[in-house]
Design an enzyme around this catalytic site. Structure first.
Site, PDB file in Angstrom:
ATOM      1  N   HIS A  61     -15.364 112.065 -47.879  1.00 19.04           N
ATOM      2  CA  HIS A  61     -16.678 111.795 -47.284  1.00 19.04           C
ATOM      3  C   HIS A  61     -17.827 111.995 -48.269  1.00 19.04           C
ATOM      4  O   HIS A  61     -18.985 111.778 -47.907  1.00 19.04           O
ATOM      5  CB  HIS A  61     -16.900 112.690 -46.052  1.00 19.04           C
ATOM      6  CG  HIS A  61     -17.187 114.103 -46.395  1.00 19.04           C
ATOM      7  ND1 HIS A  61     -16.224 114.947 -46.897  1.00 19.04           N
ATOM      8  CD2 HIS A  61     -18.332 114.817 -46.367  1.00 19.04           C
ATOM      9  CE1 HIS A  61     -16.774 116.129 -47.155  1.00 19.04           C
ATOM     10  NE2 HIS A  61     -18.058 116.071 -46.855  1.00 19.04           N
ATOM     11  N   HIS A  76     -23.190 111.419 -50.052  1.00 23.24           N
ATOM     12  CA  HIS A  76     -22.545 112.066 -48.902  1.00 23.24           C
ATOM     13  C   HIS A  76     -22.574 111.077 -47.744  1.00 23.24           C
ATOM     14  O   HIS A  76     -23.634 110.667 -47.290  1.00 23.24           O
ATOM     15  CB  HIS A  76     -23.291 113.350 -48.536  1.00 23.24           C
ATOM     16  CG  HIS A  76     -22.586 114.175 -47.501  1.00 23.24           C
ATOM     17  ND1 HIS A  76     -22.536 113.813 -46.174  1.00 23.24           N
ATOM     18  CD2 HIS A  76     -21.886 115.329 -47.607  1.00 23.24           C
ATOM     19  CE1 HIS A  76     -21.842 114.718 -45.505  1.00 23.24           C
ATOM     20  NE2 HIS A  76     -21.435 115.644 -46.361  1.00 23.24           N
TER      21      HIS A  76
END
Length: 151
Positions: A61, A76
């Site tokens: 992620h 992110h």
């Protein structure tokens, strides 16, 4: 002498928003650094700059690119997406590899990520220089094409 501007391309296509609008205090309070967030309209995430993939989170992620001059840029993907423990994320590059701006690093399958907010943060992680960021907020950006951050 002329100062060469450093810049980041959009890591994903979508709408750029101010970090303060992100629904996560770590990002909205700029705890990791300053930058921009993008509300994406696609599922492919590219490197924002030329450099080395210094870190790819196991869960897919997030990743960090270290540019040639030592700047560290974090991408992110999504809010609280670490809780999916990698489900729905596909890592396309290896940690430690060289990347060019616009090279695909991660893709994700939204159907596995329930109702997750996929706002994607682009964070310049250098405390000293963070004041001098030029951020492109409120634009529709194209991944790998549009510059969204300069310093």
């Amino acid at each position: 002498k002329m100062e060469i501007k450093n810049s980041c391309k959009a890591p994903i296509s979508g709408e750029t928003i101010d970090l303060s609008e992100v629904n996560d205090p770590v990002f909205s309070n700029k705890i990791l650094g300053d930058g921009v967030a993008i509300r994406p309209n696609e599922n492919i995430v590219s490197s924002p700059a030329d450099g080395i993939l210094k870190l790819i989170f196991r869960t897919g992620h997030a990743f960090v690119v270290e540019t040639e001059n030592g700047d560290e840029i974090m991408v992110h993907i999504g809010i609280d997406t670490v809780q999916y423990q990698g489900k729905g994320f596909f890592v396309l590059k290896e940690q430690g590899s060289q990347v060019k701006a616009g090279e695909e690093v991660i893709s994700f399958e939204k159907k596995y990520l329930d109702s997750a907010d996929m706002s994607t943060m682009l964070i310049y992680m250098d405390e000293e220089k963070k004041k001098a960021l030029d951020k492109k907020i409120g634009i529709t950006c194209k991944r790998a094409i549009d510059t969204v951050l300069e310093w």
